[in-house]
Design a protein around this motif. Structure first.
Motif, short mmCIF file in Angstrom:
data_model
loop_
_atom_site.label_atom_id
_atom_site.label_comp_id
_atom_site.label_asym_id
_atom_site.label_seq_id
_atom_site.Cartn_x
_atom_site.Cartn_y
_atom_site.Cartn_z
N ALA A 191 0.82 -1.21 0.00
CA ALA A 191 0.00 0.00 0.00
C ALA A 191 0.86 1.26 0.00
O ALA A 191 0.53 2.25 -0.69
CB ALA A 191 -0.94 0.00 1.21
N LEU A 192 1.94 1.27 0.75
CA LEU A 192 2.81 2.44 0.77
C LEU A 192 3.50 2.64 -0.59
O LEU A 192 3.65 3.78 -1.06
CB LEU A 192 3.85 2.30 1.89
N ARG A 193 3.91 1.55 -1.22
CA ARG A 193 4.51 1.67 -2.56
C ARG A 193 3.52 2.31 -3.54
O ARG A 193 3.89 3.15 -4.36
CB ARG A 193 4.92 0.29 -3.07
N GLU A 194 2.28 1.87 -3.46
CA GLU A 194 1.25 2.43 -4.36
C GLU A 194 1.07 3.92 -4.15
O GLU A 194 0.66 4.64 -5.07
CB GLU A 194 -0.07 1.70 -4.12
N ARG A 195 1.39 4.40 -2.95
CA ARG A 195 1.26 5.83 -2.65
C ARG A 195 2.56 6.59 -2.92
O ARG A 195 2.67 7.77 -2.57
CB ARG A 195 0.85 6.00 -1.17
N GLY A 196 3.54 5.95 -3.48
CA GLY A 196 4.77 6.64 -3.86
C GLY A 196 5.90 6.56 -2.86
O GLY A 196 6.95 7.19 -3.06
N TRP A 197 5.71 5.79 -1.78
CA TRP A 197 6.79 5.62 -0.82
C TRP A 197 7.85 4.68 -1.39
O TRP A 197 7.55 3.73 -2.13
CB TRP A 197 6.26 5.03 0.49
N GLU A 198 9.10 4.88 -1.00
CA GLU A 198 10.18 3.99 -1.38
C GLU A 198 10.41 2.97 -0.28
O GLU A 198 10.66 3.33 0.86
CB GLU A 198 11.48 4.78 -1.61
N SER A 199 10.31 1.69 -0.63
CA SER A 199 10.56 0.63 0.34
C SER A 199 12.00 0.17 0.25
O SER A 199 12.54 -0.02 -0.84
CB SER A 199 9.63 -0.56 0.08
N LEU A 200 12.62 -0.04 1.40
CA LEU A 200 13.99 -0.55 1.47
C LEU A 200 14.03 -2.03 1.82
O LEU A 200 15.10 -2.59 2.04
CB LEU A 200 14.79 0.25 2.51
#
Length: 408
Positions: A326-335
């Motif tokens: 969900a965070l990726r879909e909102r433009g967050w970068e996952s590490l």
């Protein structure tokens, strides 16, 4: 009026995945900062109170019972990492355990120690201080190439090992990203090139499986206040038995000797200063320990052993999987590593649009989400008490926090 600890002293507590009922004092709406400091459960608090009550009632006569309790604890900690009780020492922290190895290791001038960029300082400073004291060289390698499946991280490590190194120091799980390092592969490279392997396991033990035999780990240090869910000021150190004879007992104290307390118990003529230092890992236990803290730690470990580390690891990642998506879909970068085998139990993310993580953290705290921001990375780290649907609240609160930060 009877004390709460007395009323509950014979009660068995049951740990259940996704149930925070054993944490009645926990205030945040969602607590996802177990990679930082875990809150103590009710059994932990009661175990510590029970020790205090016993000492309050009996004074020194209480010591034998709690000395035996620490022997039980060593056995249980050993079970968590596939080690025997005799190979476990109780220490106050990860830092203390790593420093003990750094000071006792049989260094030779110009020996090389390999560490990694991005490590928590607890796994760097002891080696730097040892380098200054013993004329060593500390070599830093980047962490790149471990999370992407390319194998370049291991290849780079092997290149450096071919140049010669006495010891490799690495975290089992990296503190910012939750990257689970390939300890078995690293251990195999160390053995092939004559180096020893020292592991900072504070971000792993209790929630991510660790097997010192399978991985060929020579030394492992772990604090008790994170994934083990005990309190600060507790931890343990593992030393592979074959390595003990070469270690120099530089940190030994009066309790490090064989029969070190006999002069207090067996009458006159027992006071000596020439008793040999124990050839066990617990020679580093040179003085009195944090008795109350270790009583609490055993209670915390009991809950983890009830559930099982494999199940806890699976549970935490089932929490993180939909949150990360969900965070990726909102433009967050996952590490977080793409390969599930390279994941601990934490998710590190960076916000879109360069939003301030400090301000985001402040807003999330106000919204009841306990998390952390190590070196500018927003980190969520659930454990066994977190309900799987709590990720939805974390997401809603993260959306709200980002909206507030953008509005200024």
């Amino acid at each position: 009026m009877r004390h709460t600890a007395e009323l509950d002293k014979d009660r068995t507590f049951a740990a259940k995945l996704g149930d925070r009922g054993l944490f009645p004092h926990l205030a945040p709406l969602v607590y996802v900062n177990h990679a930082g400091i875990s809150p103590p459960s009710r059994p932990v608090r009661l175990a510590m109170i029970a020790l205090l009550d016993d000492y309050a009632a009996r004074g020194a006569a209480a010591f034998p019972a709690w000395f035996a309790q620490r022997a039980r604890l060593r056995e249980k900690l050993g079970r968590l990492i596939g080690a025997a009780a005799d190979d476990i020492a109780l220490v106050q922290s990860t830092t203390r355990g790593l420093t003990d190895i750094a000071l006792c290791f049989p260094w030779r001038p110009r020996d090389r120690v390999i560490v990694f960029e991005g490590e928590f300082p607890a796994n760097v400073t002891p080696w730097q201080r040892a380098a200054a004291m013993f004329d060593l060289e500390v070599v830093f390698l980047p962490l790149g190439g471990f999370a992407d499946g390319s194998g370049s991280g291991l290849a780079r490590l092997e290149d450096e090992l071919r140049r010669g190194a006495r010891l490799v120091a690495v975290s089992a799980v990296q503190f910012q990203t939750g990257l689970r390092m390939p300890l078995a592969a690293i251990g195999a490279l160390c053995r092939a090139h004559g180096a020893e392997l020292c592991v900072d396991a504070v971000q792993a033990v209790g929630a991510t499986p660790v097997d010192v035999e399978a991985a060929g780990v020579d030394y492992l240090a772990c604090g008790g206040h994170k994934w083990l869910m005990g309190l600060e000021g507790t931890g343990f150190l593992y030393i592979r038995r074959e390595r003990l004879p070469a270690l120099r007992p530089a940190v030994a104290g009066w309790l490090s000797h064989e029969d070190g307390v006999s002069f207090l118990l067996q009458g006159p003529g027992k006071l000596r200063y020439d008793r040999p230092i124990r050839q066990r890992a617990d020679f580093v236990e040179g003085g009195n320990l944090n008795a109350a803290g270790f009583a609490g730690l055993e209670a915390a470990v009991d809950l983890i052993l009830q559930i099982g580390v494999e199940r806890i690891h699976e549970h935490a990642n089932r929490f993180l999987d939909p949150l990360e998506e969900a965070l990726r879909e909102r433009g967050w970068e996952s590490l977080r590593a793409a390969d599930p085998s390279l994941r601990g139990c934490a998710l590190g993310v960076r916000p879109p649009g360069g939003a301030s993580v400090v301000e985001l953290h402040r807003e999330l705290t106000q919204l009841g989400i306990a998390c952390a921001i190590p070196d500018g990375v927003l980190r969520f780290s659930p454990h066994w008490p977190n309900a799987l649907d709590e990720w939805e609240q974390v997401l809603l609160s993260t959306d709200e926090a980002l909206s507030r930060v953008r509005k200024g």
